[in-house]
Design a protein around this motif. Sequence first.
Motif, PDB file in Angstrom:
ATOM      1  N   SER A   1      43.778 106.257  69.692  1.00  0.00           N
ATOM      2  CA  SER A   1      43.918 107.302  68.681  1.00  0.00           C
ATOM      3  C   SER A   1      45.057 107.018  67.719  1.00  0.00           C
ATOM      4  N   GLU A   2      45.026 107.748  66.601  1.00  0.00           N
ATOM      5  CA  GLU A   2      46.161 107.786  65.693  1.00  0.00           C
ATOM      6  C   GLU A   2      47.198 108.760  66.267  1.00  0.00           C
ATOM      7  N   ASN A   3      48.459 108.505  65.966  1.00  0.00           N
ATOM      8  CA  ASN A   3      49.490 109.431  66.414  1.00  0.00           C
ATOM      9  C   ASN A   3      49.295 110.802  65.787  1.00  0.00           C
ATOM     10  N   ARG A   4      49.426 111.844  66.590  1.00  0.00           N
ATOM     11  CA  ARG A   4      49.344 113.206  66.082  1.00  0.00           C
ATOM     12  C   ARG A   4      50.647 113.631  65.408  1.00  0.00           C
TER      13      ARG A   4
ATOM     14  N   ARG B   1      48.231 120.952  71.847  1.00  0.00           N
ATOM     15  CA  ARG B   1      48.267 119.494  71.980  1.00  0.00           C
ATOM     16  C   ARG B   1      48.639 118.853  70.644  1.00  0.00           C
ATOM     17  N   SER B   2      49.679 119.391  70.022  1.00  0.00           N
ATOM     18  CA  SER B   2      50.164 118.868  68.747  1.00  0.00           C
ATOM     19  C   SER B   2      51.682 118.888  68.758  1.00  0.00           C
TER      20      SER B   2
ATOM     21  N   SER C   1      43.409 113.224  72.165  1.00  0.00           N
ATOM     22  CA  SER C   1      43.651 114.656  71.952  1.00  0.00           C
ATOM     23  C   SER C   1      45.061 115.064  72.349  1.00  0.00           C
ATOM     24  N   GLY C   2      46.032 114.231  71.985  1.00  0.00           N
ATOM     25  CA  GLY C   2      47.427 114.566  72.230  1.00  0.00           C
ATOM     26  C   GLY C   2      47.919 114.306  73.633  1.00  0.00           C
TER      27      GLY C   2
ATOM     28  N   THR D   1      53.554 114.869  71.206  1.00  0.00           N
ATOM     29  CA  THR D   1      52.408 113.950  71.164  1.00  0.00           C
ATOM     30  C   THR D   1      52.809 112.551  70.724  1.00  0.00           C
ATOM     31  N   THR D   2      54.065 112.367  70.313  1.00  0.00           N
ATOM     32  CA  THR D   2      54.495 111.040  69.863  1.00  0.00           C
ATOM     33  C   THR D   2      54.695 110.109  71.053  1.00  0.00           C
TER      34      THR D   2
ATOM     35  N   TRP E   1      52.908 121.856  72.327  1.00  0.00           N
ATOM     36  CA  TRP E   1      52.040 120.872  72.985  1.00  0.00           C
ATOM     37  C   TRP E   1      51.083 121.565  73.956  1.00  0.00           C
TER      38      TRP E   1
ATOM     39  N   GLU F   1      39.017 106.658  67.771  1.00  0.00           N
ATOM     40  CA  GLU F   1      38.712 107.866  67.014  1.00  0.00           C
ATOM     41  C   GLU F   1      38.558 107.635  65.517  1.00  0.00           C
TER      42      GLU F   1
END
Length: 550
Positions: A143-146, A325-326, A187-188, A330-331, A321, A127
Amino acid sequence: MSRQEYDYIVIGGGSAGCVVATRLIEQNAGTVLLLEAGGPDSSLFHTIPATVVKVFQQKSWPYMTIPQPHCNGREMIIAQGKVLGGGSSVNGMIYIRGQQEDFDEWGVPGWGARDVLPYFKFAEDNESLSGEYHQAGGYLGVSENRFRHPMTQAFVRAGQEMGLAYVNDFNGASQQGVGYYQTTTRSGERCSTSKAYLKRVRGNDKLTVITGALTHKVLFSEGRAVAVEFSEKQGSVQTAWVRKEVVISAGAFGSPKILMQSGIGPKEHLSVLGIDTLIDLPVGKNLHDHLHLSLNATTHASNSLLGEDKGLRGISHMFQWAAFRSGLLTTNVLEGGAFIDSLGVGRPDIQLMFLPVLDNFDNTPGEKPPAQEHGLTVKTGHVRPEARGQLRLRSKDPQEQPLIDPNYLGTQADLEGQIRAVQVGLRLMEQPSLKALIKKVTAPEEMDWRDTRALEVFVRQNIKTVYHPTGTCRLGHDSATSVTDLDLRVHGVPNLRVIDLSVCPMVTSGNTNATAIMIGERGAAQILGRPLAASNPGPIREPASWLREG
């Protein structure tokens, strides 16, 4: 009962097996039977990243080592994923490919860093990163962590205070430095190979997936694989016949076990068990794994993840979540990390993984867990082990677990590497950003990082796996030292391949799931006879009769 016959049979629906099955169906190569010993990944826990602890404990093979003489005679847990998606459905979702030197040092033509990079990129839907090392558009979400916990941010600052450079890409030109891991999420949500790959073809009538299916052995005729015997839920033995190829993707323990049960392996071992040796190959040898130590410290404030899954807090996190989805769910918990050159040779040999909670997740049964207090953990380990062990069958019974001897800490270099890893971790915990949070270091307790004798005692008693077993079906030219050829075919059997981490001559430097997926992509391309299978995403269809739960 009608005869079960398929063009391809893939044994193991894990990180690599799901990739292979998907690519064969996409390219219309024929009918495919995918056999998975575990169950489906239908639980919500396989979707929520932060529930990694629950799925790992509940959906894994309970493998144990034999007593390890260099680790105070301990029998050690070394569980592996037992579910569709395999390790990618239960792991910590850290996306690490390893160092370029790792693949070049394999010394295998066609498997150097330049050769495997296109397959890493082809798989990836990154992403935020692109260019020479990355791309978007693949199936695997990276992805990056949310969510980034404040204590993880303190860990990253502490690494810089110790002199490490901040790194935005551990999979680029160099690993060296400290930063945040990219994860196999999208997307989480967790992005396992079951979801990223297999879900795309699950409505195809040429694919049959059977879960709860334990493979007993591969059958041969005139030097070719012709069928696979398996049972569902310990029921009667069934036979599935194959027209083209059998692919074994059961992992570093499952793949050699199936080969040896089929009569392919060390003759001196198989003959003792009364198994006729069809091909004498060093199956089960070259076993090695990553190890780590958990350095634990309690904190002054009640600021860890402890208790965040309980009561109103847990309900609030779940709502956030589910709706967006945050948030905390999400971790992947292991948000931050570092790679460090402890020998000054220009190449990292130590990996750190940070947890904003006391590590109490992968203790060997019977070992005392840490107290339920707020705290943090720095996992630290040496990433290039020298010692080699082996896997052997316990008996001819396919229900029995194999004898696993990784020979942990079997060389002085491995012991010294783990001691250096602990020293690096303890020094990091003394940096201002972390030291301000820490109330007391509890493991190792009251130990100077310069006291190597005391650290050796700590290492031998507390070392544990990172769950990266590798090498038991090694690829190479010579059948005296390898099991598969450069196209991943088992020496002497033109239509039998092993496609998973067991083929790696040496474990890569860091987490191994990305490499397993790359091997799946590379192996599928070799079966199909083309450098890279053409991408054909298509719509994700709802399941029809594709899944038969055993």
